[in-house]
Structures are given as C-alpha cells and as structure tokens.
Design a protein around this motif. Structure first.
Motif, PDB file in Angstrom:
ATOM      1  N   SER A 115       5.550  14.765  13.596  1.00  0.00           N
ATOM      2  CA  SER A 115       5.068  13.757  14.542  1.00  0.00           C
ATOM      3  C   SER A 115       4.694  14.405  15.869  1.00  0.00           C
ATOM      4  O   SER A 115       3.877  13.883  16.608  1.00  0.00           O
ATOM      5  CB  SER A 115       6.156  12.705  14.781  1.00  0.00           C
TER       6      SER A 115
ATOM      7  N   PRO B  72       0.837  -1.209   0.000  1.00  0.00           N
ATOM      8  CA  PRO B  72       0.000   0.000   0.000  1.00  0.00           C
ATOM      9  C   PRO B  72       0.871   1.259   0.000  1.00  0.00           C
ATOM     10  O   PRO B  72       1.956   1.259   0.572  1.00  0.00           O
ATOM     11  CB  PRO B  72      -0.806  -0.100   1.292  1.00  0.00           C
ATOM     12  N   LEU B  73       0.397   2.308  -0.655  1.00  0.00           N
ATOM     13  CA  LEU B  73       1.180   3.536  -0.765  1.00  0.00           C
ATOM     14  C   LEU B  73       0.517   4.670   0.014  1.00  0.00           C
ATOM     15  O   LEU B  73      -0.687   4.720   0.175  1.00  0.00           O
ATOM     16  CB  LEU B  73       1.316   3.942  -2.244  1.00  0.00           C
ATOM     17  N   ARG B  74       1.348   5.595   0.444  1.00  0.00           N
ATOM     18  CA  ARG B  74       0.911   6.723   1.257  1.00  0.00           C
ATOM     19  C   ARG B  74       1.160   7.999   0.467  1.00  0.00           C
ATOM     20  O   ARG B  74       2.089   8.080  -0.341  1.00  0.00           O
ATOM     21  CB  ARG B  74       1.760   6.677   2.526  1.00  0.00           C
TER      22      ARG B  74
ATOM     23  N   ASP C 102       2.460  11.767  -0.215  1.00  0.00           N
ATOM     24  CA  ASP C 102       3.714  12.409   0.196  1.00  0.00           C
ATOM     25  C   ASP C 102       3.412  13.746   0.873  1.00  0.00           C
ATOM     26  O   ASP C 102       3.761  14.800   0.345  1.00  0.00           O
ATOM     27  CB  ASP C 102       4.601  12.578  -1.047  1.00  0.00           C
ATOM     28  N   GLU C 103       2.749  13.697   1.999  1.00  0.00           N
ATOM     29  CA  GLU C 103       2.391  14.941   2.702  1.00  0.00           C
ATOM     30  C   GLU C 103       3.037  14.965   4.081  1.00  0.00           C
ATOM     31  O   GLU C 103       2.761  14.100   4.899  1.00  0.00           O
ATOM     32  CB  GLU C 103       0.863  15.035   2.839  1.00  0.00           C
ATOM     33  N   PRO C 104       3.890  15.962   4.342  1.00  0.00           N
ATOM     34  CA  PRO C 104       4.594  16.005   5.624  1.00  0.00           C
ATOM     35  C   PRO C 104       3.616  16.199   6.787  1.00  0.00           C
ATOM     36  O   PRO C 104       2.658  16.960   6.668  1.00  0.00           O
ATOM     37  CB  PRO C 104       5.512  17.232   5.498  1.00  0.00           C
ATOM     38  N   ARG C 105       3.872  15.480   7.824  1.00  0.00           N
ATOM     39  CA  ARG C 105       3.068  15.624   9.049  1.00  0.00           C
ATOM     40  C   ARG C 105       4.027  15.519  10.218  1.00  0.00           C
ATOM     41  O   ARG C 105       4.530  14.434  10.507  1.00  0.00           O
ATOM     42  CB  ARG C 105       2.010  14.516   9.100  1.00  0.00           C
TER      43      ARG C 105
END
Lengths: 480, 98
Positions: free
Chosen positions: B73, B64-66, B68-71
């Motif tokens: 932590s 599965p792919l995610r 590319d959005e920075p979050r």
C-alpha cells in the motif's frame, strides 16, 4: 467402576486454517509471515472509514478446494456477515465472516480407528478474515501488529462426533493431511497456520442429550490438543461428581501448567450481533465452477492410502504412515519408480528416511538424498554388494553429506566380503580364539552360532556377506 | 412496547456507548418507535414471510473477485503515524490482560 465406564466425552472441533494466498482476503497486502510489524497494512485491513473490501479470488478457490476435499456440498450461494465485537487486534470492530449461509456444508473425514476408520462429520466450512496479533509487552501497554489482520482463513466445524482426546488429535492430524494434500494450507501449527479450538462436554454414558460444554482455545500442537482436552475432561467430571455444574465459557490452555483456565475477559463478548455484510454482494458459485475446482484436486490421502495398500501390497500401517504428507508419499513413490520393490522401499523410507527428518512436519524436499539414491541403496543390498547394517551406515552418512551411495561404499571400502577365501580366514581366526565356545557349540548349544557370526562381523567392520558367512561358520563348526 | 430499557442498556454496553439516564430513556422511546414503525409491513396484507427471501443486498450481482497479486500500500508508515499510540513499529493499546 472406572470413570470411563460412567462418563462419555463429547467433542466438536473448530479448526482455523490459513489459506496459502499471496494476499489478504479483502485487500492486496501481502500475507508473508515474519515481516516487520505493521508493514503489510493498508487502509482496508487497518479499519479506516470509507474503504471497501474486495474479495480475493484465490482465497475463494482455496476454500472451495478445502471444502470439496472434505466431501462437502457447495450451496449455490453463500454470504459474508459481520461478527461484531471489540478487541484491540480487530481494527474494524467487526470481523468479516460467514454466518447463515456458509460456503460449504455436510462434509466428513475418516480418522483411524483400530484396523479401520471412523467417520467424523463436518458441519460447515466458511471463509473469514484473521485478526491481528497482540504482543503482551512490559509496562502499561499491549502492542498490536496488524500484518496478520485480514489474512484469509477457512473455519472448519466438526459435528460433535469425537469421543476422546486421542480421537481429537487424530481428527486434526487427518484434517491437516487433507488440507496440505489439497495445497490450500501449509499446515504449520507452530506458526499458527492451523489452529484448533475444542468444544468439550461430558455426559453420563448412555445419555442422549449433551452436557454443558466449555470451549478450549490455544492448543497449538498435537501434544497440547490431547493434553488440554484430557485435562478438561477430568476437570468437568470432578466438578460434576463433587456436585458442581459446568459453566459454558471459553477456557485457555496454558502449556506451561498443562491446565485450562477460564478466560473471563471474553465472557461478555459472545453476543456478536451478526448481520449480512453490506459491502459485499452474495458469493455465487456456479456448478461449472465447482466442477472445475473439483477436477483440479489431486489424489487425496484416503485414496492414496487405499492404492498403496491394494495396488502396492503395503500393510495398512505402512500405507498410513507413508501417506500422512503428500511430500513423503511422493518421495516413497519415486523410490518405487526408480526400481525398488514397494515393501523394501517402504521399510527404508519409514525407517531411515523418516529418522533423517525431524519435527512434526517431515519435509522430504529438505533431504540431501533424492529418492533415486534410496532405490540404488536397496539395489546394492539386494545384489549382496553391501549388507543391511552397512546400508544403514551409508544412508545415515548420505543424508548428511548428499554423496551417492555407490560413492560412499567405494570411498569407505564398505563392499561386502563375499569372497570365500577371505571369509575362511576370518572364521578360522575366530574359531581359534574361542576354543571354549567351540566346544559348547559342538556339545549342542547351537544358539552360539550367532556369537561366531557376530565376532566375524566385528572383525570385518560388518562387511561380511551375512548369508555366506552363516553357511561358512556352520560348516567350519561341524565336528572336525 | 417492543423495545425495553434493558435492551437499550444491553446494546449500549456491547457498543461501548456510555449513556446517561436521560439518554437511556430517550433511546428506548426512539428505538421502540423505529421498530414499531416496521409493523407498517403488516399493512401489506397476509403475506407469508417464508415466501419472501430476506434481502441482504439490493444489487443482483455476485461478489466481484480480485486477482491474488500483492501490492504494497505504501501507506503503512502514514497509518502508523496517525495512531493514538505507537512504540517502534507497533501500535500501543491499553494493556490487555488475559
């Protein structure tokens, strides 16, 4: 007999390129460079137990772009694997990489070779995560920054097709150009976005088996790649000629001494016990997906170079220099689009524009002159409004100030003197001041023509129309 | 014997396990038993292993792919606090000499 006749060098390169994603390979931490230490970290990239990696879709796309730009085949399935070793910059105790089933195989690229090119094979392209950064501070501790840990990389492995240090540097230069064109990597070697390791061995010329190789690490500029490999070649040849044996080992290049040194600390670490990463299912890429990514690739340097040579009629050398970065090629093409003849545009871009850019990565977007101004300048030279030498002053000043060429010419009064009466007066004055030279000229020393022209140019601040001036000087110097 | 003492010593070293003599002896026996047990597969008959692709993952799914959005932590400080050694914003580890 020189050493070169007796020994052949065999080089294979492993290049790690950082992909231009916003987040890490397996977590949503930012990949931004230069942040406070350990600020872009989370339980995943810090190696906490119980967490799971989730693959970054953009990283897969960038890696695919890189692989396709290098002419690779994309197998329908690739798999992540754990590479196990202990080092303080690797918090999990393993790196997630690809091993038996890499993303891509069987590519190639063309490096310059004489007037033509030489093909260097690409064995494989695979995805992996970067390690953190170790800072060697004073005292009993080393410092660890995990901001870089988990950053997406592609590792590009060449076939052992490279035969000299210069070819190795050319290979990396070409690779960097392709990766930046494909917009997958920023190509910044100083910041570590592009890193190169070299497997170097030597063998008696004519031999078909490989000698024992040493792996050279830590070459972070084109200059150091050549220097390190040349040092290593000499070291190995000397060793063998003195009756010794090359040991398979990792050697670190020290840019201060220009030498490679054995890295004993990593000697035992080569048993990586790879196994399939249980936390990630295999990565399946459908032919449709691959075709979609392939279709999104821009014109690559090879194709562009060929077009510049064939369609715009540029010499091979010009085409190569202008296409080294996509930005420079774009800049040049915009000058042509703004009306300049290709060869004139090429001369000005390769000469004065490149001079205005410093360092290994020309960034024409930083220039204060848009391509249109260069085209305007060329038009002014062609119309005879300014001379070529004045144009050089104008562009140098324009690149500093950002002022348009016409404004600079007007403000500084640099327009060429094409008006004959003004030129007559200047030429008469020079002739009157140099009776001796006039006599020699009339006695047959015609090379002195340039002297008179030069004197007039000096008096007019280079503003005399050179073509007309030549005619007038010749006329006036004829016997009275 | 499929697994010998030297195999255990080698793997223990790579895994940074400090085994004493008794443990080396016991591990050699136990690991050998485990590996030997795998021979049970031979009872399946004359199966050509080349016909059976090795199973690396039991689920028949693609990775599965995610997006590319920075979050952020928000846990960077908490992680630093739990480290055994820290200097400012760095982790400290015993000196690594290259």
């Amino acid at each position: 007999m020189s050493r070169n006749d007796q020994w052949e060098t065999v080089i294979g390169l492993e290049v790690h390129a950082q992909l231009k994603t916003a987040t890490k390979l397996f977590c949503s931490c930012s990949t931004r460079f230069g942040e406070a230490p350990n600020s872009n970290t989370c339980p995943v990239c810090s190696g906490y137990p119980g967490v799971l990696p989730v693959l970054n879709g953009s990283a897969v796309e960038y890696a695919l772009r890189a692989a396709l730009a290098l002419g690779c085949e994309i197998p329908p399935m690739s798999r992540f694997a754990r590479k196990n070793y202990f080092y303080p910059d690797l918090p999990k105790g393993y790196q997630i990489s690809q091993y038996e089933l890499p993303l891509a195989v069987h590519g190639h690229l063309e490096i310059p070779s004489g007037d033509g090119t030489k093909r260097v094979g690409i064995t494989r392209v695979h995805m992996e995560e970067d390690a953190g950064k170790l800072v060697h501070a004073e005292g009993a501790s080393s410092l660890v920054d995990l901001n870089r840990a988990g950053t997406p990389l592609v590792e590009i492995v060449s076939e052992p097709d490279i035969r000299s240090a210069a070819e190795a540097a050319d290979y990396v230069r070409t690779l960097r150009s392709i990766l930046t064109y494909a917009e997958v990597c920023d190509g910044n070697m100083a910041e570590g976005s592009l890193r190169c390791d070299a497997n170097v061995s030597v063998r008696p010329r004519g031999s078909t088996t490989f000698g024992t190789r040493a792996e050279i690490k830590n070459m972070n500029s084109f200059k150091f790649i050549e220097k390190a490999i040349n040092y290593e070649i000499e070291r190995q040849i000397e060793l063998i000629e003195d009756g010794g044996k090359v040991v398979q080992e990792t050697r670190l290049f020290d840019s201060r001494t220009g030498r490679t040194e054995s890295m004993r600390s990593k000697e035992e670490a080569h048993d990586y016990r790879y196994f399939p990463e249980p936390d990630l299912p295999p990565l399946v890429l459908t032919p449709a997906r691959v075709a979609e990514v392939r279709a999104s690739l821009p014109e690559l340097p090879d194709a562009r170079r060929k077009r510049f040579a064939d369609d715009l009629g540029l010499p091979t050398y010009d085409a190569r220099v202008l296409t080294e970065t996509r930005e420079l090629a774009d800049y040049f093409e915009d000058v042509v689009k703004a009306g300049a003849a290709p060869k004139a545009a090429s001369n000005w871009v390769m000469g004065e524009v490149l001079r205005g850019l410093k360092g290994e990565a020309p960034a024409p977007s930083d220039l204060k002159w848009p391509p249109r101004y260069v085209a305007d300048l060329i038009a002014m030279v062609e119309a005879g409004t300014i001379s070529g030498s004045v144009a050089k002053t104008v562009i140098a000043e324009g690149l500093e100030s950002g002022q348009a060429p016409a404004e600079i010419v007007k403000a500084k009064g640099l327009s060429q003197i094409s008006d004959d009466s003004a030129l007559f007066a200047e030429v008469d004055a020079v002739i009157a001041a140099n009776p001796g030279e006039v006599e020699k000229y009339r006695a047959g020393k015609e090379a002195l023509l340039g002297f008179f022209v030069g004197q007039v140019m000096k008096r007019t601040g280079g503003k005399a129309n050179p073509k007309r001036l030549n005619e007038i000087v010749r006329d006036k110097l004829k016997a009275p | 014997m499929t697994i010998e003492r030297k195999d255990v010593v080698h793997v223990a070293k790579l895994a940074r396990l400090d085994l004493n003599e008794d443990e080396i002896e016991r591990m050699t026996r136990q690991v050998d038993q485990i590996v030997t047990y795998m021979r049970s597969l031979d009872e399946l008959g004359p199966l050509d292993p080349a016909d059976v692709p090795p199973t690396a993952h039991v689920l028949d799914v693609s990775c599965p792919l995610r997006a590319d959005e920075p979050r952020p932590s928000g846990q960077d400080e908490a992680i630093l606090e739990r480290a055994p050694g820290r200097r400012d914003r760095f982790y400290t580890v015993p000196k690594v000499i290259e």
